[in-house]
Scaffold this active site. Structure first.
Site, PDB file in Angstrom:
ATOM      1  CD1 TRP A 101      -2.103  -2.013   2.169  1.00  0.00           C
ATOM      2  CD2 TRP A 101      -2.844  -1.433   0.500  1.00  0.00           C
ATOM      3  NE1 TRP A 101      -3.004  -3.016   1.788  1.00  0.00           N
ATOM      4  CE2 TRP A 101      -3.466  -2.966   0.066  1.00  0.00           C
ATOM      5  CE3 TRP A 101      -2.892  -1.137  -1.309  1.00  0.00           C
ATOM      6  CZ2 TRP A 101      -4.319  -3.539  -0.369  1.00  0.00           C
ATOM      7  CZ3 TRP A 101      -3.924  -1.928  -1.720  1.00  0.00           C
ATOM      8  CH2 TRP A 101      -5.042  -2.851  -1.381  1.00  0.00           C
ATOM      9  CG  ASP A 168      -3.235   4.414   4.524  1.00  0.00           C
ATOM     10  OD1 ASP A 168      -4.164   3.270   4.493  1.00  0.00           O
ATOM     11  OD2 ASP A 168      -2.748   2.563   3.259  1.00  0.00           O
ATOM     12  CE  LYS A 192      -8.476  -3.574   4.423  1.00  0.00           C
ATOM     13  NZ  LYS A 192      -7.757  -2.394   3.707  1.00  0.00           N
TER      14      LYS A 192
HETATM   15  C1  LIG Z   1      -6.946  -2.459   2.526  1.00  0.00           C
HETATM   16  C2  LIG Z   1      -6.512  -1.663   2.414  1.00  0.00           C
HETATM   17  C3  LIG Z   1      -6.380  -0.241   1.408  1.00  0.00           C
HETATM   18  C4  LIG Z   1      -6.632   0.042  -0.090  1.00  0.00           C
HETATM   19  O1  LIG Z   1      -7.894   0.034   0.418  1.00  0.00           O
HETATM   20  P1  LIG Z   1      -8.998   0.190  -0.914  1.00  0.00           P
HETATM   21  O2  LIG Z   1     -10.315   0.686   0.160  1.00  0.00           O
HETATM   22  O3  LIG Z   1      -8.847  -1.448  -1.221  1.00  0.00           O
HETATM   23  O4  LIG Z   1      -8.695   1.298  -1.716  1.00  0.00           O
HETATM   24  C5  LIG Z   1      -4.973   0.914   1.360  1.00  0.00           C
HETATM   25  N1  LIG Z   1      -4.410   0.705   2.772  1.00  0.00           N
HETATM   26  C6  LIG Z   1      -4.333  -0.129   3.644  1.00  0.00           C
HETATM   27  C7  LIG Z   1      -2.995  -0.339   4.822  1.00  0.00           C
HETATM   28  C8  LIG Z   1      -4.798  -1.246   3.908  1.00  0.00           C
HETATM   29  O5  LIG Z   1      -5.276  -2.251   4.771  1.00  0.00           O
END
Ligand SMILES: *Cc1c(COP(=O)(O)O)cnc(C)c1O
Length: 357
Positions: A101, A168, A192
């Site tokens: 990511w 993030d 999540k």
């Molecule tokens: C799941 C995740 C993403 C991707 O998220 P999307 O909603 O599919 O774009 C990005 N960063 C982290 C840390 C994630 O766990």
């Protein structure tokens, strides 16, 4: 029977969120209409949005001077939208690369300004979090990923850095208290720990609105969302409602302090078994182990498919590791009860006993 769901995302939500949101699809609060058929400008939805923002601010103890926004397009869209809104073409952003990511975040930012990866754990298949990195003091911001969903590592401290920090938090938001004042921008996809897929929460220091000078498309401009309280166009009404229900549940249980306690207990239980059981080993360096995504590997490669097959009879779902790590990944988000971890530990022990026969 409901399965023990260790899936990494979209992932388990509290059972009462499934039930209440299902009911809202049939008849929202007894108004004779489904939540899916009312206007996003109705007083019902305005109340949902307002309470979601208020609860977010209260649960994360967000100081004044921050804006909470809801945007579509997932965390992946923020990889581009952040530099588009924040980074001027001649400026540099620093990245700590700790998983796929963060790699993607850096690649997108390159389109809008200069980037520099100041530290990376790619050389060790991302099994640790770099500690002593040197930050460019004139960089516009530092980008971090607090929990690395794929490889199962995490930063636990909200540290002070000499430049603004973008983080993030897609896979650990609301799993622990966060010192929001240490960040200029926090973003997290909902699917999540927060609600169902379809929305990304952005918590942004207001002084950063309008920071980059490029002309902007309205749908890509944080200022437009801020001015319209995330209602410039139709937001995913249902998704935001699932976020609200999850936050109400979280508050009722005692908020992020209580979540941290529970998540620590779940993780300790599982890591203890990983370390004890001679058939398995952990992927992440011990000091960087994530509480949200717990990766482990079978010492005998032949046990990998066999264990995945074995756990089926325990009603366990979603345990297969990401293809670049292999093995197993037990995602233990807020809504996963400790009973699920107990079942997994039992399965690991039974598998050990069966294999030694
Ligand atoms: C799941 C995740 C993403 C991707 O998220 P999307 O909603 O599919 O774009 C990005 N960063 C982290 C840390 C994630 O766990």
């Amino acid at each position: 029977m409901k399965k023990y769901n260790f899936g990494a995302g979209p992932s388990i939500l509290p059972q009462e969120v499934f039930e209440q949101s299902a009911q809202a699809c049939l008849d929202y609060n007894g108004i004779g209409l489904s939540l899916l058929e009312i206007s996003h400008r109705s007083k019902e939805f305005e109340a949902i949005l307002e309470e979601t923002i208020t609860l977010t601010k209260a649960l994360l103890n967000i100081p004044t001077g921050y804006q909470v926004l809801f945007l579509q397009g997932g965390a992946n869209m923020q990889f581009a939208m952040i530099p588009y809104n924040i980074l001027n073409e001649e400026e540099t952003a620093n990245f700590v690369e700790t998983d796929l990511w963060s790699t993607r975040a850096e690649e997108e930012a390159r389109l809008y300004g200069k980037t520099k990866i100041i530290a990376s754990s790619k050389d060790a298949n991302f099994n640790y979090v770099p500690k002593d990195f040197i930050i460019d003091s004139d960089a516009a911001y530092l980008h971090l990923t607090s929990n690395n969903t794929i490889y199962g590592t995490a930063f636990f401290e909200d540290q002070s850095y000499p430049i603004p920090v973008v983080c993030d938090m897609s896979s650990d938001i609301f799993s622990r208290p966060v010192d929001v004042s240490k960040y200029h921008l926090i973003y997290a996809g909902a699917q999540k720990n927060l609600g169902c897929a379809g929305i990304t929460m952005v918590i942004l220091k207001k002084e950063w609105l309008g920071r980059s000078k490029r002309p902007k498309s309205k749908m890509w401009d944080y200022s437009i969302y801020a001015k319209n309280n995330s209602l410039y166009n139709t937001p995913p009404v249902f998704t935001i409602y699932t976020c609200l229900l999850t936050l109400r549940w979280l508050k009722k249980l005692g908020g992020v302090e209580e979540m941290k306690k529970r998540n620590k207990a779940k993780a300790a239980l599982l890591y203890q078994e990983i370390d004890r059981n001679p058939l398995f080993r952990g992927h992440a360096a011990v000091e960087d182990r994530s509480r949200m995504n717990i990766n482990f590997i079978a010492n005998d490669p032949e046990h990998e498919a066999a264990f995945l097959e074995f756990v089926n009879s325990y009603n366990i779902h979603g345990l297969k590791g990401y293809r670049t790590v292999g093995g197993f990944r037990a995602s233990c988000y807020n809504a996963l009860p400790i009973e699920s971890v107990e079942v997994l530990v039992k399965a690991m022990q039974d598998f050990e006993n069966k294999s030694s026969k």
